[in-house]
Scaffold this active site. Structure first.
Site, PDB file in Angstrom:
ATOM      1  N   LYS A   1       0.810  -1.223   0.000  1.00 39.08           N
ATOM      2  CA  LYS A   1       0.000   0.000   0.000  1.00 39.08           C
ATOM      3  C   LYS A   1       0.847   1.280   0.000  1.00 39.08           C
ATOM      4  CE  LYS A   1      -4.102  -1.888  -0.069  1.00 39.08           C
ATOM      5  NZ  LYS A   1      -3.892  -3.325   0.024  1.00 39.08           N
TER       6      LYS A   1
HETATM    7  C1  PLP Z   1     -10.233  -2.583  -1.742  1.00 38.08           C
HETATM    8  C2  PLP Z   1      -9.542  -3.265  -0.604  1.00 38.08           C
HETATM    9  N1  PLP Z   1     -10.145  -3.302   0.599  1.00 38.08           N
HETATM   10  C3  PLP Z   1      -9.568  -3.893   1.666  1.00 38.08           C
HETATM   11  C4  PLP Z   1      -8.328  -4.491   1.570  1.00 38.08           C
HETATM   12  C5  PLP Z   1      -7.767  -5.194   2.762  1.00 38.08           C
HETATM   13  O1  PLP Z   1      -6.634  -4.564   3.275  1.00 38.08           O
HETATM   14  P1  PLP Z   1      -5.790  -5.311   4.414  1.00 38.08           P
HETATM   15  O2  PLP Z   1      -4.869  -6.265   3.730  1.00 38.08           O
HETATM   16  O3  PLP Z   1      -5.040  -4.215   5.125  1.00 38.08           O
HETATM   17  O4  PLP Z   1      -6.748  -5.990   5.322  1.00 38.08           O
HETATM   18  C6  PLP Z   1      -7.666  -4.475   0.335  1.00 38.08           C
HETATM   19  C7  PLP Z   1      -6.348  -5.101   0.209  1.00 38.08           C
HETATM   20  O5  PLP Z   1      -5.686  -5.110  -0.791  1.00 38.08           O
HETATM   21  C8  PLP Z   1      -8.288  -3.859  -0.783  1.00 38.08           C
HETATM   22  O6  PLP Z   1      -7.699  -3.845  -1.996  1.00 38.08           O
END
Ligand code: PLP
Length: 340
Positions: A138
């Site tokens: 990210k």
């Molecule tokens: C649109 C979206 N929402 C949520 C997430 C989840 O993030 P995390 O890995 O921090 O839980 C991602 C992860 O790539 C994502 O692309």
């Protein structure tokens, strides 16, 4: 993000779960989410016994909008969960208006959108609660991590409580001399706290967030300048709402102008040393959504069409101009070779 409260947690998935719990989503409720998103956006709805109801995306920004959301509302709708795809904010004013008119909560999935803004307002202080991701790929990373932001004191207190086992006090207060050993379990919560090590990494990353974003934007501009003149692809559309976080650069192929399919193009790029990815295979094409909710191919034609032609190109702050030039050369050669 300029929000009144920020609760650090160990993923955006955790932040989304806590957010939906805090606004009162429960069994029997429906939450409108985009079909064009990652697994996490939908699964968190099911954690609470509620049902994810999918909405198609727009062809230009790939985001959902008030129109696609409204078409999916029922008497069981409880909340709207827009995702700021690739780091570009959804058109939030009409979504908030719709939510207010129907008494729905708005939780934003901003996993891609740090730092992004919408009409002068930072993403993070727009809807009821916003979830950010600090995952390894990210725009700001702590390895694994996330954050929930909100303007509301009650939501913040609830998320803080539930993020650490539903205990009435922070762990650090319990173990310091000034604190007290006593705590109460006031609810069945979760183990979602961000570690101190991750937080330390995040604080250093935060100092460089502006520089990171500027470099991503520069890379996106170089791609746009080069690919914008080709008739074999479409560059990402800018809605003009403000800062784009550029977590992803999704190039869309003009498939009728090519003899090769998207996967062939990705294979060719890999052979030329360019790593790519596909964001996203829409949720309604996945087995669990078809088995549990009866979704079928064809239900969300725009999301499917975008999926068929989407190629995510490399974009990250450490890319040098030479790296960018290499990607541009590889894409242009591949598309030229595959030209009809
Ligand atoms: C649109 C979206 N929402 C949520 C997430 C989840 O993030 P995390 O890995 O921090 O839980 C991602 C992860 O790539 C994502 O692309």
């Amino acid at each position: 993000m300029n929000a009144r409260h920020a609760i650090a947690v160990n993923s955006a998935t955790a932040a989304l779960h806590l957010a939906l719990e805090a606004i009162g989503v429960g069994p029997g409720d429906e939450v409108i989410i985009p079909a064009y998103t990652f697994a996490a956006t939908g699964e968190v709805v099911t954690y609470l016994g509620a049902r994810p109801v999918l909405a198609d995306c727009r062809e230009d920004t790939l985001n959902i909008d008030a129109g696609t959301i409204e078409s999916q509302l029922t008497s069981r709708s409880k909340a709207i969960l827009p995702v700021h795809i690739a780091g570009q904010a959804c058109d939030m004013e009409p979504i908030l208006e719709l939510a207010r008119a129907r008494g729905l909560g708005v939780v934003e999935d901003a996993a891609h959108a740090l730092p992004a803004s919408y009409k002068g307002r930072p993403v993070g202080a727009i809807g009821d609660i916003t979830a950010f991701s600090f995952y390894a790929t990210k725009t700001l990373t702590t390895g694994e991590g996330g954050m929930a932001t909100t303007e509301r004191d009650d939501y913040a207190a609830r998320m803080k409580l539930m993020s650490l086992h539903g205990l009435s006090g922070d762990a650090w207060k319990r173990y310091t001399a000034r604190g007290h050993w006593y705590y109460e379990i006031t609810d069945f919560g979760f183990k979602y706290n961000l570690t101190d090590v991750a937080a330390a990494i995040g604080l250093r990353q935060l100092e460089r967030l502006g520089v990171f974003q500027q470099r991503r934007e520069q890379i996106a501009r170089m791609y746009n300048d080069s690919f914008g003149e080709l008739d074999t692809c479409f560059t990402p559309r800018d809605a003009g709402f403000g800062t784009h976080a550029w977590h992803l650069y999704i190039l869309e192929l003009n498939l009728p102008a090519l003899t090769a399919g998207r996967n062939d193009v990705l294979d060719s790029l890999r052979r030329k040393g360019v790593g790519t990815s596909v964001h996203f295979m829409p949720l309604h094409l996945h087995p669990i959504y078809q088995r549990l909710y009866g979704y079928q191919p064809g239900d969300f034609p725009t999301a499917e069409a975008v999926f068929a032609r989407a190629c995510s190109l490399p974009i990250y702050p450490a890319m040098t101009d030479r790296d960018v030039a290499h990607v541009i050369e590889a894409v242009r050669t591949t598309l030229q070779e595959a030209r009809r």
